[in-house]
Design a protein around this motif. Structure first.
Motif, PDB file in Angstrom:
ATOM      1  N   GLU A   1       6.349   9.325  -8.264  1.00 16.02           N
ATOM      2  CA  GLU A   1       5.017   9.046  -7.715  1.00 16.02           C
ATOM      3  C   GLU A   1       4.174  10.320  -7.668  1.00 16.02           C
ATOM      4  O   GLU A   1       4.665  11.414  -7.381  1.00 16.02           O
ATOM      5  CB  GLU A   1       5.213   8.473  -6.297  1.00 16.02           C
ATOM      6  CG  GLU A   1       3.953   8.184  -5.536  1.00 16.02           C
ATOM      7  CD  GLU A   1       3.146   7.035  -6.117  1.00 16.02           C
ATOM      8  OE1 GLU A   1       1.913   7.187  -6.147  1.00 16.02           O
ATOM      9  OE2 GLU A   1       3.723   6.029  -6.536  1.00 16.02           O
ATOM     10  N   GLU A   2       2.870  10.162  -7.956  1.00 16.18           N
ATOM     11  CA  GLU A   2       1.978  11.329  -7.917  1.00 16.18           C
ATOM     12  C   GLU A   2       1.778  11.835  -6.495  1.00 16.18           C
ATOM     13  O   GLU A   2       1.668  13.031  -6.259  1.00 16.18           O
ATOM     14  CB  GLU A   2       0.609  10.956  -8.523  1.00 16.18           C
ATOM     15  CG  GLU A   2       0.630  10.954 -10.045  1.00 16.18           C
ATOM     16  CD  GLU A   2      -0.741  10.608 -10.612  1.00 16.18           C
ATOM     17  OE1 GLU A   2      -1.746  10.948  -9.977  1.00 16.18           O
ATOM     18  OE2 GLU A   2      -0.778   9.983 -11.687  1.00 16.18           O
ATOM     19  N   HIS A   3       1.712  10.901  -5.535  1.00  9.98           N
ATOM     20  CA  HIS A   3       1.465  11.320  -4.153  1.00  9.98           C
ATOM     21  C   HIS A   3       2.668  12.092  -3.631  1.00  9.98           C
ATOM     22  O   HIS A   3       3.796  11.590  -3.589  1.00  9.98           O
ATOM     23  CB  HIS A   3       1.214  10.088  -3.275  1.00  9.98           C
ATOM     24  CG  HIS A   3       0.606  10.421  -1.958  1.00  9.98           C
ATOM     25  ND1 HIS A   3       1.279  11.141  -1.002  1.00  9.98           N
ATOM     26  CD2 HIS A   3      -0.631  10.173  -1.435  1.00  9.98           C
ATOM     27  CE1 HIS A   3       0.499  11.306   0.054  1.00  9.98           C
ATOM     28  NE2 HIS A   3      -0.675  10.719  -0.186  1.00  9.98           N
ATOM     29  N   GLU A   4       2.424  13.359  -3.214  1.00 10.47           N
ATOM     30  CA  GLU A   4       3.566  14.239  -2.904  1.00 10.47           C
ATOM     31  C   GLU A   4       4.405  13.745  -1.726  1.00 10.47           C
ATOM     32  O   GLU A   4       5.627  13.915  -1.710  1.00 10.47           O
ATOM     33  CB  GLU A   4       3.087  15.670  -2.660  1.00 10.47           C
ATOM     34  CG  GLU A   4       2.058  15.798  -1.545  1.00 10.47           C
ATOM     35  CD  GLU A   4       1.267  17.108  -1.604  1.00 10.47           C
ATOM     36  OE1 GLU A   4       1.014  17.650  -0.536  1.00 10.47           O
ATOM     37  OE2 GLU A   4       0.933  17.559  -2.716  1.00 10.47           O
ATOM     38  N   LEU A   5       3.771  13.106  -0.716  1.00 14.84           N
ATOM     39  CA  LEU A   5       4.550  12.654   0.447  1.00 14.84           C
ATOM     40  C   LEU A   5       5.473  11.493   0.081  1.00 14.84           C
ATOM     41  O   LEU A   5       6.606  11.404   0.572  1.00 14.84           O
ATOM     42  CB  LEU A   5       3.613  12.240   1.589  1.00 14.84           C
ATOM     43  CG  LEU A   5       2.951  13.392   2.349  1.00 14.84           C
ATOM     44  CD1 LEU A   5       1.960  12.862   3.373  1.00 14.84           C
ATOM     45  CD2 LEU A   5       3.997  14.270   3.048  1.00 14.84           C
ATOM     46  N   ILE A   6       4.977  10.586  -0.773  1.00 17.30           N
ATOM     47  CA  ILE A   6       5.814   9.454  -1.199  1.00 17.30           C
ATOM     48  C   ILE A   6       6.975   9.974  -2.059  1.00 17.30           C
ATOM     49  O   ILE A   6       8.119   9.547  -1.900  1.00 17.30           O
ATOM     50  CB  ILE A   6       4.971   8.406  -1.967  1.00 17.30           C
ATOM     51  CG1 ILE A   6       3.933   7.785  -1.022  1.00 17.30           C
ATOM     52  CG2 ILE A   6       5.860   7.322  -2.578  1.00 17.30           C
ATOM     53  CD1 ILE A   6       3.014   6.764  -1.651  1.00 17.30           C
ATOM     54  N   ARG A   7       6.640  10.917  -2.962  1.00 21.70           N
ATOM     55  CA  ARG A   7       7.687  11.501  -3.826  1.00 21.70           C
ATOM     56  C   ARG A   7       8.773  12.170  -2.977  1.00 21.70           C
ATOM     57  O   ARG A   7       9.961  12.014  -3.211  1.00 21.70           O
ATOM     58  CB  ARG A   7       7.037  12.525  -4.771  1.00 21.70           C
ATOM     59  CG  ARG A   7       7.950  13.025  -5.872  1.00 21.70           C
ATOM     60  CD  ARG A   7       7.187  13.811  -6.903  1.00 21.70           C
ATOM     61  NE  ARG A   7       6.590  15.018  -6.335  1.00 21.70           N
ATOM     62  CZ  ARG A   7       5.346  15.416  -6.558  1.00 21.70           C
ATOM     63  NH1 ARG A   7       4.548  14.685  -7.315  1.00 21.70           N
ATOM     64  NH2 ARG A   7       4.879  16.524  -6.025  1.00 21.70           N
TER      65      ARG A   7
ATOM     66  N   PHE B   1       5.530   4.499   1.863  1.00 18.81           N
ATOM     67  CA  PHE B   1       5.983   5.742   2.492  1.00 18.81           C
ATOM     68  C   PHE B   1       6.811   5.451   3.743  1.00 18.81           C
ATOM     69  O   PHE B   1       7.912   5.979   3.934  1.00 18.81           O
ATOM     70  CB  PHE B   1       4.750   6.610   2.838  1.00 18.81           C
ATOM     71  CG  PHE B   1       5.072   7.852   3.636  1.00 18.81           C
ATOM     72  CD1 PHE B   1       5.782   8.894   3.061  1.00 18.81           C
ATOM     73  CD2 PHE B   1       4.671   7.971   4.954  1.00 18.81           C
ATOM     74  CE1 PHE B   1       6.088  10.037   3.794  1.00 18.81           C
ATOM     75  CE2 PHE B   1       4.964   9.099   5.697  1.00 18.81           C
ATOM     76  CZ  PHE B   1       5.681  10.144   5.111  1.00 18.81           C
TER      77      PHE B   1
ATOM     78  N   ASP C   1       6.888  22.938  -3.997  1.00 16.09           N
ATOM     79  CA  ASP C   1       6.884  22.287  -2.686  1.00 16.09           C
ATOM     80  C   ASP C   1       8.256  22.482  -2.017  1.00 16.09           C
ATOM     81  O   ASP C   1       9.266  21.931  -2.453  1.00 16.09           O
ATOM     82  CB  ASP C   1       6.594  20.790  -2.885  1.00 16.09           C
ATOM     83  CG  ASP C   1       6.605  20.010  -1.572  1.00 16.09           C
ATOM     84  OD1 ASP C   1       7.053  20.554  -0.553  1.00 16.09           O
ATOM     85  OD2 ASP C   1       6.166  18.842  -1.583  1.00 16.09           O
TER      86      ASP C   1
ATOM     87  N   TYR D   1       9.784   5.633  -7.049  1.00 16.46           N
ATOM     88  CA  TYR D   1       8.861   6.427  -6.213  1.00 16.46           C
ATOM     89  C   TYR D   1       9.122   7.929  -6.302  1.00 16.46           C
ATOM     90  O   TYR D   1       8.293   8.723  -5.856  1.00 16.46           O
ATOM     91  CB  TYR D   1       8.917   5.941  -4.757  1.00 16.46           C
ATOM     92  CG  TYR D   1       8.240   4.598  -4.594  1.00 16.46           C
ATOM     93  CD1 TYR D   1       6.869   4.454  -4.835  1.00 16.46           C
ATOM     94  CD2 TYR D   1       8.963   3.458  -4.252  1.00 16.46           C
ATOM     95  CE1 TYR D   1       6.253   3.221  -4.719  1.00 16.46           C
ATOM     96  CE2 TYR D   1       8.351   2.228  -4.138  1.00 16.46           C
ATOM     97  CZ  TYR D   1       6.997   2.107  -4.375  1.00 16.46           C
ATOM     98  OH  TYR D   1       6.375   0.890  -4.281  1.00 16.46           O
TER      99      TYR D   1
ATOM    100  N   THR E   1       0.841  -1.200   0.000  1.00 12.68           N
ATOM    101  CA  THR E   1       0.000   0.000   0.000  1.00 12.68           C
ATOM    102  C   THR E   1       0.876   1.250   0.000  1.00 12.68           C
ATOM    103  O   THR E   1       2.073   1.199   0.325  1.00 12.68           O
ATOM    104  CB  THR E   1      -0.882   0.041   1.263  1.00 12.68           C
ATOM    105  OG1 THR E   1      -0.012   0.163   2.415  1.00 12.68           O
ATOM    106  CG2 THR E   1      -1.720  -1.209   1.406  1.00 12.68           C
ATOM    107  N   GLY E   2       0.263   2.403  -0.319  1.00 11.57           N
ATOM    108  CA  GLY E   2       0.993   3.679  -0.325  1.00 11.57           C
ATOM    109  C   GLY E   2       1.610   3.976   1.036  1.00 11.57           C
ATOM    110  O   GLY E   2       2.747   4.448   1.129  1.00 11.57           O
TER     111      GLY E   2
END
Length: 917
Positions: free
Chosen positions: A784-790, A749, A829, A781, A744-745
């Motif tokens: 990755e679109e999800h900013e926290l994972i990126r 993370f 960011d 990663y 999972t994301g």
């Protein structure tokens, strides 16, 4: 038209790749550190190449890849092929010497190095390697000559009946064991007639001498197939089996350990791809394996064997017979064991303690037999194989049930219980044989306690198997209630209660589906807790109280009362640490229920509306299962000492610690470390250490939950304190497993965050992360679109950039890694900019060639650097200044480009700012 090189390929035409192009691609991949991909490219090139000299070069390159991948046998084989083509190929000779050195063939390695030095006398690398190898050979020779006399001396002391000095004997035994752990020492003992002398030690029947002999033999057999086969021929399988069955518990355990090591060494011979002369030996090792297993199976049904010897034999069979993974196609060993020994395993499972002629067993024996049967059944691949298993079980049960009167009926019912706890499909089949269920129900009312125990237990095991539950609910509930209310024996009442608990918890966590009248569940739970705390009752009976709680704690009211009862919690933890390991699953289930760490499926709101409209049943959550209640329960369990109980459960090397049991324990640990402030306490009580084996073995879900718990600890604690010494390196693989795409994301993370912490500690940890092939996943990663994972991936890469190998990756041809870092340094960011510009600052300082590449990767490089220097954030300004300084120092051309812009003015302004030293 013929397509121009590098131009577009017309539709329908497939460009042919040449061996030369594949070799070039392999070289680029090797330079970039992707050795597995380079190996694949060279291998494909070999399939397209016929020219002798070109093939020799490819074999030489493949040898380099195999060296990097630590497959030394293949490295030696490839280097040899290159040398066959050209005996003066120094690179191939040097690579073969490195491989031979790792394979322990030092004399051959020296001869290759001497050839290298004669071909190129001034090469310092060759000279240095030869000198180092010479000194290590000298050391080895010195050790060997010194060892000769020692071995003789030690055996003399141990076998001398006149020697009365116990300390002297103990020291000699210890020295022998330590010597056998080193390959040179093990070979010396073996060559000095050691096996015959060790056999004499075994035949003395003195426990201390037998232990010394068994532990020394472990060293001799470890990882050495041919020695193992010679030792087995000398000792003989019957003698080893007899030692396993002795009354002395430690001697039996040491024999079990030796047999396990022998199995591993013999199996290694079957799995490896041996060539030429060794084929005949491989066939022999499969015969040896079967011989050992045959004697283990015979030991199971041998009346003279000790109870723990029988347990050790079952444990060994569980470890060595079934396939380790479904990827292995050969299940012939399991089929052979089922044909030769299924009835012998059932002899243990059907034992009724206290009856005339029953086999000596421990409280764990029947559970071990169930686990072995379950693993054998799971190892079957087709219906015909399963049908054969069913027939053998049915024949065995019938043979006892028909014509043996009451004693036979009890054995048959006990067999049913054993099968229901193991391969329940087989249990259900025998339960349906004519007369079995009727006998169970009639024996439940027997006046004999032993008979009643067997029948009630069978009824309980049948109750949670779906096929029979409705029949038992109809016929068994009233019977169990009668027994519970009117029996005078606690041992019977407690089992009847568990049967009622099982039937009463059919609704699971669904608050709206309660089987019993209001308050009945609470009364049953109270009685279970009372029995659990009553130390006058034997542990085997109190275990059933935990079984009851495992079902009753589906109810949140029961959970709340249980965590308020500190005495009950500690009594349960005490049982979890006891010798009776069959309680492990029930303890783990109870804790999963109390911490709500089972899987929750959130119902789809639209489906809920439809269900209401169709007047369908809708599951409801208990109000006391809301997060605040769960958090309070976790705190109370922690205060009562749950972590040390779990750590003790994980240490158990027992079949009762099944993969599903491991998964439950992993779920509980994950719930315990949910809150950051609880993690320090979990680590202090041994939770960190216990999580490592859970994350490396078991079900995929269990391993992932344990790895996630490790990640949470690594994120908020100092990893060097949480995982001291070598343990910190064992944490890397579980954390890397969280980066796989099917996770999972949140798991991705947390895995990235934890690896970031580890990568910042030392170069050795970064090398371990590289070896686990984490870098390509971390890079993935970063897109990755999800900013926290990126962000987490970029921060992780920033710390990994301290490694030389990672710095080289940023210069690899055709790679956009550096471009991405430069562009991220200009993103909106701020945290992402900080991580990316930090990576650039690190890379430009540690690897100056990168400075020259920055202007080539994007036309926006200058404005991005200027934006960093003009940022309101001091941290971004500092990073920007470091990058510019490194670029100025690295290359005149780059410095001129910087000076031609407004960079000098910006720097001049910043240099005067006294608030930012």
């Amino acid at each position: 038209a013929v397509p121009t090189p590098g131009g577009p390929v017309p539709a329908g035409v497939r460009r042919q790749v040449t061996a030369g192009q594949l070799r070039e691609r392999g070289n680029a991949l090797f330079q970039a550190g992707d050795h597995a991909a380079a190996l694949a490219a060279y291998t494909r090139a070999l399939s397209l190449c016929d020219a002798g000299p070109e093939r020799a070069v490819l074999h030489r390159n493949r040898a380099a890849c195999y060296l990097k991948l630590e497959d030394y046998a293949k490295a030696e084989a490839d280097a040899s092929k290159a040398i066959e083509a050209d005996g003066r190929d120094m690179k191939a000779l040097f690579r073969r010497s490195q491989a031979l050195q790792k394979l322990g063939r030092l004399d051959q390695a020296v001869s290759d190095l001497q050839r290298c030095v004669s071909l190129e006398p001034k090469n310092k690398a060759f000279q240095e390697a030869l000198r180092a190898l010479g000194s290590s050979m000298h050391e080895k020779m010195k050790t060997m000559s010194c060892t000769d006399s020692k071995v003789e001396q030690m055996f003399q002391i141990l076998l001398d009946p006149e020697e009365k000095d116990a300390d002297k004997k103990q020291k000699a035994a210890q020295n022998l064991i330590v010597l056998a752990r080193e390959e040179a020492g093990a070979e010396k003992i073996f060559q000095s007639d050691g096996v015959r002398l060790l056999t004499q030690l075994l035949d003395t029947a003195k426990a201390d001498l037998m232990l010394a002999a068994l532990r020394t033999l472990v060293g001799l057999c470890s990882g050495h197939r041919s020695r193992t086969m010679a030792i087995l021929a000398e000792l003989g399988a019957p003698r080893l089996s007899a030692v396993l069955g002795v009354e002395h518990e430690q001697v039996s355990l040491a024999a079990c350990n030796l047999l396990h090591v022998m199995f591993d060494s013999l199996k290694e011979g079957l799995q490896k791809d041996f060539r030429g002369k060794e084929d005949a030996v491989v066939l022999d090792s499969s015969k040896d394996l079967k011989l050992l297993i045959k004697h283990l199976l015979e030991l199971l049904a041998l009346e003279g064997a000790s109870a723990h010897g029988r347990d050790n034999a079952l444990n060994l069979l569980i470890k060595v017979v079934p396939r380790k993974s479904p990827k292995e196609t050969n299940n012939s060993m399991s089929l052979w064991v089922i044909d030769q020994g299924l009835k012998k395993i059932l002899e243990v499972g059907s034992t009724v303690c206290g009856t005339p002629g029953s086999l000596p067993v421990t409280e764990n024996s029947r559970m071990s037999a169930s686990v072995l049967l379950s693993k054998l059944y799971d190892d079957l691949k087709c219906d015909a194989e399963r049908e054969n298993f069913h027939h053998l079980c049915e024949d065995y049960v019938r043979s006892w049930f028909e014509g043996h009167e009451l004693a036979g009926k009890l054995r048959a019912i006990q067999t049913v219980s054993c099968l229901l706890q193991g391969p329940s499909d087989a249990g259900n089949r025998v339960l349906e044989l004519e007369g079995i269920m009727d006998s169970v129900l009639s024996l439940c009312a027997s006046v004999s306690e032993a008979h009643q125990l067997v029948a009630v237990e069978a009824l309980i095991h049948a109750a949670d198997k779906a096929k029979r539950a409705s029949f038992i609910t109809a016929n068994g509930v009233s019977l169990l209630k009668e027994i519970y209310k009117h029996s005078e024996r606690d041992s019977i009442r407690i089992r009847a209660l568990v049967g009622l608990c099982k039937l009463g918890s059919a609704g699971g966590t669904d608050f709206s589906m309660k089987q019993f009248a209001e308050g009945s569940t609470m009364k049953l739970a109270k009685q279970c807790r009372k029995w659990l705390c009553n130390e006058t009752i034997d542990a085997g009976t109190r275990r059933w109280a935990v079984e009851g709680l495992a079902y009753l704690t589906f109810d949140a009211d029961v959970k709340e009362e249980f965590v308020e009862d500190k005495a009950a919690m500690q009594a349960m933890f005490h049982l979890a640490k006891s010798e009776d390991r069959s309680v492990l699953y029930a303890v783990a289930s109870t804790l999963v229920n109390c911490t709500n760490s089972y899987d929750h499926e959130e119902p789809d709101p639209q489906m809920l509306e439809l269900a209401k409209y169709a007047k369908q049943h809708i599951p409801e959550q208990h109000p006391k299962d809301k997060p605040d209640f769960v958090k309070r329960r976790v705190r109370k369990l922690l205060a009562a000492g749950v972590v040390s109980a779990l750590a003790c459960m994980v240490k158990s090397d027992n079949p009762a610690l099944t993969n599903s049991c491991r998964e439950l324990i992993s779920r509980v640990f994950l719930a315990l470390v949910e809150e950051a402030e609880d993690r320090g306490g979990v680590v202090a009580q041994g939770g960190g250490k216990a999580l490592i084996p859970l994350s490396l073995e078991g079900t995929e879900v269990g391993q992932t939950k344990a790895a996630q718990a490790l990640a949470k600890i690594t994120i908020t604690s100092n990893p060097e304190m949480a995982f001291p010494g070598e343990r910190i390196y064992e944490v890397v693989r579980p954390l890397v497993s969280l980066l796989h795409l099917q996770r999972t994301g949140l798991e991705n993370f947390e895995g990235l965050m934890a690896l970031t912490n580890l990568a910042g500690i030392s170069e050795r940890l970064r090398q371990k992360i590289l070896k686990e092939k984490a870098v390509p996943m971390i890079e993935g990663y970063m897109f990755e679109e999800h900013e926290l994972i990126r962000l987490a991936a970029t921060e992780c890469m920033c710390n990994m950039a301290m490694s030389k190998e990672v710095q080289e990756l940023f210069l690899a041809e055709g790679s956009d890694r550096l471009k991405l870092m430069v562009l991220y340094s200009g993103e909106e960011d701020e945290k992402l900019r900080r991580a990316a510009s930090g990576t650039l600052a690190m890379l430009t300082a540690l690897h100056p060639p990168i400075c020259k590449r920055i202007p080539q990767v994007t036309v926006h490089w200058l404005e991005i650097l200027q934006a960093l220097l003009l940022s309101p954030s001091v941290e971004l300004q500092h990073r920007g200044a470091v990058v510019v300084m490194n670029m100025m120092a690295a290359e005149r051309e780059v410095a001129e480009q910087l000076m031609a812009s407004e960079m000098l003015e910006i720097l001049s302004v910043l240099a005067k700012d006294k608030d930012k030293p």
